[in-house]
Design a protein around this motif. Structure first.
Motif, PDB file in Angstrom:
ATOM      1  N   ALA A  83      -8.328   7.307  -2.874  1.00  0.00           N
ATOM      2  CA  ALA A  83      -8.502   8.450  -4.141  1.00  0.00           C
ATOM      3  C   ALA A  83      -9.933   9.039  -3.931  1.00  0.00           C
ATOM      4  O   ALA A  83     -10.023  10.203  -4.120  1.00  0.00           O
ATOM      5  CB  ALA A  83      -8.097   7.511  -5.334  1.00  0.00           C
ATOM      6  N   THR A  98      -2.207   3.762 -10.359  1.00  0.00           N
ATOM      7  CA  THR A  98      -2.564   3.997  -8.970  1.00  0.00           C
ATOM      8  C   THR A  98      -2.352   2.589  -8.177  1.00  0.00           C
ATOM      9  O   THR A  98      -1.709   2.718  -6.974  1.00  0.00           O
ATOM     10  CB  THR A  98      -3.784   4.609  -8.663  1.00  0.00           C
ATOM     11  OG1 THR A  98      -3.868   4.766  -7.297  1.00  0.00           O
ATOM     12  CG2 THR A  98      -5.147   3.384  -8.940  1.00  0.00           C
ATOM     13  N   SER A 136       0.840  -1.176  -0.027  1.00  0.00           N
ATOM     14  CA  SER A 136      -0.139  -0.041  -0.142  1.00  0.00           C
ATOM     15  C   SER A 136       0.956   1.316   0.073  1.00  0.00           C
ATOM     16  O   SER A 136       0.522   2.225  -0.424  1.00  0.00           O
ATOM     17  CB  SER A 136      -0.994   0.072   1.158  1.00  0.00           C
ATOM     18  OG  SER A 136      -1.355  -1.184   1.615  1.00  0.00           O
ATOM     19  N   ASN A 156      -3.047   8.839  -5.939  1.00  0.00           N
ATOM     20  CA  ASN A 156      -4.418   9.069  -5.288  1.00  0.00           C
ATOM     21  C   ASN A 156      -4.718  10.409  -5.375  1.00  0.00           C
ATOM     22  O   ASN A 156      -6.007  10.662  -5.261  1.00  0.00           O
ATOM     23  CB  ASN A 156      -4.443   8.196  -4.272  1.00  0.00           C
ATOM     24  CG  ASN A 156      -3.783   6.737  -4.181  1.00  0.00           C
ATOM     25  OD1 ASN A 156      -2.751   6.628  -4.577  1.00  0.00           O
ATOM     26  ND2 ASN A 156      -4.715   5.971  -3.934  1.00  0.00           N
ATOM     27  N   VAL A 205      -0.391   3.693  -2.600  1.00  0.00           N
ATOM     28  CA  VAL A 205      -1.011   5.036  -2.265  1.00  0.00           C
ATOM     29  C   VAL A 205       0.042   6.121  -2.199  1.00  0.00           C
ATOM     30  O   VAL A 205       1.006   6.054  -1.706  1.00  0.00           O
ATOM     31  CB  VAL A 205      -1.414   4.902  -0.858  1.00  0.00           C
ATOM     32  CG1 VAL A 205      -1.873   6.348  -0.090  1.00  0.00           C
ATOM     33  CG2 VAL A 205      -2.716   3.806  -0.736  1.00  0.00           C
ATOM     34  N   ASP A 235      -6.462   1.546  -1.456  1.00  0.00           N
ATOM     35  CA  ASP A 235      -5.968   2.421  -2.475  1.00  0.00           C
ATOM     36  C   ASP A 235      -7.109   3.420  -2.989  1.00  0.00           C
ATOM     37  O   ASP A 235      -6.960   4.744  -3.228  1.00  0.00           O
ATOM     38  CB  ASP A 235      -5.142   1.847  -3.668  1.00  0.00           C
ATOM     39  CG  ASP A 235      -4.563   2.779  -4.503  1.00  0.00           C
ATOM     40  OD1 ASP A 235      -3.333   3.385  -4.259  1.00  0.00           O
ATOM     41  OD2 ASP A 235      -5.011   3.122  -5.566  1.00  0.00           O
ATOM     42  N   THR A 236      -8.149   2.510  -3.424  1.00  0.00           N
ATOM     43  CA  THR A 236      -9.096   3.259  -4.134  1.00  0.00           C
ATOM     44  C   THR A 236      -9.996   4.025  -3.192  1.00  0.00           C
ATOM     45  O   THR A 236     -10.382   5.282  -3.500  1.00  0.00           O
ATOM     46  CB  THR A 236     -10.181   2.136  -4.502  1.00  0.00           C
ATOM     47  OG1 THR A 236      -9.558   1.248  -5.361  1.00  0.00           O
ATOM     48  CG2 THR A 236     -11.309   3.001  -5.407  1.00  0.00           C
ATOM     49  N   PHE A 270      -5.610  11.676  -9.237  1.00  0.00           N
ATOM     50  CA  PHE A 270      -6.738  11.122  -9.317  1.00  0.00           C
ATOM     51  C   PHE A 270      -7.834  12.224  -9.499  1.00  0.00           C
ATOM     52  O   PHE A 270      -8.557  12.449 -10.467  1.00  0.00           O
ATOM     53  CB  PHE A 270      -7.146  10.190  -8.541  1.00  0.00           C
ATOM     54  CG  PHE A 270      -8.675   9.860  -8.505  1.00  0.00           C
ATOM     55  CD1 PHE A 270      -9.323   9.102  -9.333  1.00  0.00           C
ATOM     56  CD2 PHE A 270      -9.635  10.510  -7.618  1.00  0.00           C
ATOM     57  CE1 PHE A 270     -10.680   8.589  -9.455  1.00  0.00           C
ATOM     58  CE2 PHE A 270     -10.701  10.168  -7.317  1.00  0.00           C
ATOM     59  CZ  PHE A 270     -11.464   9.395  -8.327  1.00  0.00           C
TER      60      PHE A 270
END
Ligand code: PFF
Length: 471
Positions: A283, A247, A36, A44, A40, A279-280, A48
């Motif tokens: 973001a 990402t 991560s 992000n 990250v 990660d998502t 993004f």
């Protein structure tokens, strides 16, 4: 990487792949933190939001989320699995696996392309990391306090127009990265990341809280989450796909290198899933913190790479405790950027060590200084050479500076291409038995579904997006 321990129990668990003696992550958590840490980063929080703004919001976000789920997660699983089975740096893992399974030596190129992509990405990544460093100082010096959006915009414009200042921050960022990689990532540093990453997460939540207090939270929210497909272009779809790779740090061997340290008894599927979700979420939260500010200050969502540097400081300038929060935020952004940057330099150094017998210090210096020099091209693209568009004769590359091209070629072409071959390698070339062993989810429906996605869905999706964009 010394959460990597010479754990004999783990070593023997891995010894069927003749990895006895190869260091291992001490635990699943250590791997998740490192992976991560790589995933990250600026992608992000900086990239993004600005590409979402440029591509019209909701529909782009939806495509990005689909790319993460259908392409990103399966490729992360495949990449980590290949790395664990190979047990070396990406190039040598590919060489070993190809020869073991009687495949073409050309698979080595997959590792080679990843290393070239690392070089190119880090060269501009470090310049942006330098922006974050500059903003630590700006915030601590109280420069945001009460500032209008115009003066914040002018501050950013001033930074970009000054190549020497940019060079100074870029150099400082690269020095940090080279120093850490040269010493080997220490356990102290891993412990620090253990605290700092959750802290970054908490601060982003504070920013989302602030965004909620503005009257434009609703506008920001619906910009992100209500899709308007009329705003989505085929190029936007390619950007979303490319960003899913960027990402998650996929398609270039970074996750392969990290996978080579993963003990056999850890579930790759669960781990890859966890890293992708973390990660998502980061973001999306960054988007939620930023777009309300964009709208409440009458700014353009498509303002480009400066978006977070022109919005967040306005909030820090107005909120109570803004100097402290702002400074802390940019410090943590630098930390997130550095942990990603380390993962870009590390495989290069690992390869130098294995191949050329160049020691860690020299490898980090040779690699780091070449990347630093390449970064000067990005710096000049922002000012002196902003009018220089080397591939401007092609419609697709019209108006793209060297920096834009480096970003485009790595994220939109090299990473998806690398990912495609990783999916093909595990889906079609690696033995089914080996795939089963690595995934350890049995050979029932879940395994069959995963292999179906890897063999057909992922490659087809990448190819379709490519072909549409070439037309
Ligand atoms: N994933 C990182 C980010 O989102 O900032 C960037 C990155 C790191 C890309 C490592 C690729 C990579 F190999």
């Amino acid at each position: 990487m010394t959460e990597l321990t010479q754990n004999p129990a783990v070593g023997s668990a891995a010894s069927d792949d003749s990895k006895a003696g190869h260091p291992m992550w001490s635990s699943r958590l250590a791997f998740i933190l490192a992976a991560s840490g790589s995933a990250v980063g600026l992608g992000n929080i900086w990239k993004f939001p600005y590409i979402t703004g440029e591509n019209g919001g909701g529909a782009f976000v939806l495509v990005y989320l689909l790319c993460i789920a259908l392409i990103g997660i399966p490729i992360m699983v495949a990449e980590v699995a290949i790395g664990r089975r190979g047990g070396c740096s990406p190039i040598n893992s590919m060489r070993k696996l190809a020869s073991r399974d009687g495949l073409s030596k050309r698979w080595v190129w997959l590792g080679g392309m990843g290393m070239i992509a690392s070089f190119l990405i880090l060269s501009f990544y470090s310049v942006i990391g330098g922006w974050a460093l500059a903003y630590v100082g700006n915030s601590a010096g109280g420069l945001f306090v009460g500032a209008s959006s115009e003066s914040i915009g002018a501050m950013f414009g001033g930074l970009l127009s000054d190549p020497y200042t940019l060079l100074m921050w870029h150099s400082l960022f690269m020095v940090l990265v080279i120093m850490i990689v040269a010493r080997g990532v220490s356990s102290g540093m891993e412990k620090a990341i253990n605290i700092l990453m959750p802290l970054l997460f908490a601060l982003i939540l504070v920013m989302v809280g602030y965004a909620m207090s503005t009257d434009s939270f609703g506008a920001g929210f619906s910009f992100l989450f209500s899709p308007d497909f009329s705003k989505l272009t085929t190029e936007g779809v390619l950007t979303a796909l490319g960003h899913a790779f960027f990402t998650l740090s996929l398609g270039m061997g970074v996750m392969m290198a990290y996978g080579s340290y993963l003990p056999k008894n850890v579930s790759i599927v669960k781990t890859a899933f966890t890293v992708s979700v973390v990660d998502t979420v980061v973001a999306l939260l960054a988007g939620l913190a930023i777009f309300p500010l964009v709208f409440s200050n009458g700014m353009e969502p498509g303002a480009g790479p400066g978006l977070i540097f022109q919005t967040l400081p306005i909030a820090f300038g107005q909120m109570p405790g803004g100097v402290l929060f702002g400074t802390l935020f940019f410090v943590l952004l630098v930390v997130a950027a550095v942990t990603s940057a380390i993962s870009l330099l590390e495989p290069v150094v690992e390869w130098f060590e294995e191949q050329k017998g160049i020691n860690r210090l020299n490898g980090a210096l040779i690699g780091g200084l070449s990347i630093w020099a390449l970064g000067i091209l990005t710096i000049l693209s922002l000012n002196e050479w902003s009018g220089f568009h080397p591939l401007g004769m092609f419609e697709r590359f019209e108006g793209k500076t060297i920096f834009d091209l480096l970003d485009y070629v790595t994220a939109n072409l090299m990473m998806p291409l690398g990912g495609l071959f990783i999916a093909l390698f595990m889906g079609w070339f690696m033995s089914k038995q080996a795939a089963e062993n690595e995934l350890s989810i049995g050979n029932g429906a879940a395994f069959k579904l995963f292999m179906f996605i890897l063999r057909f869905v992922t490659p087809a999706a990448v190819l379709v997006v490519f072909v549409y964009n070439l037309m």
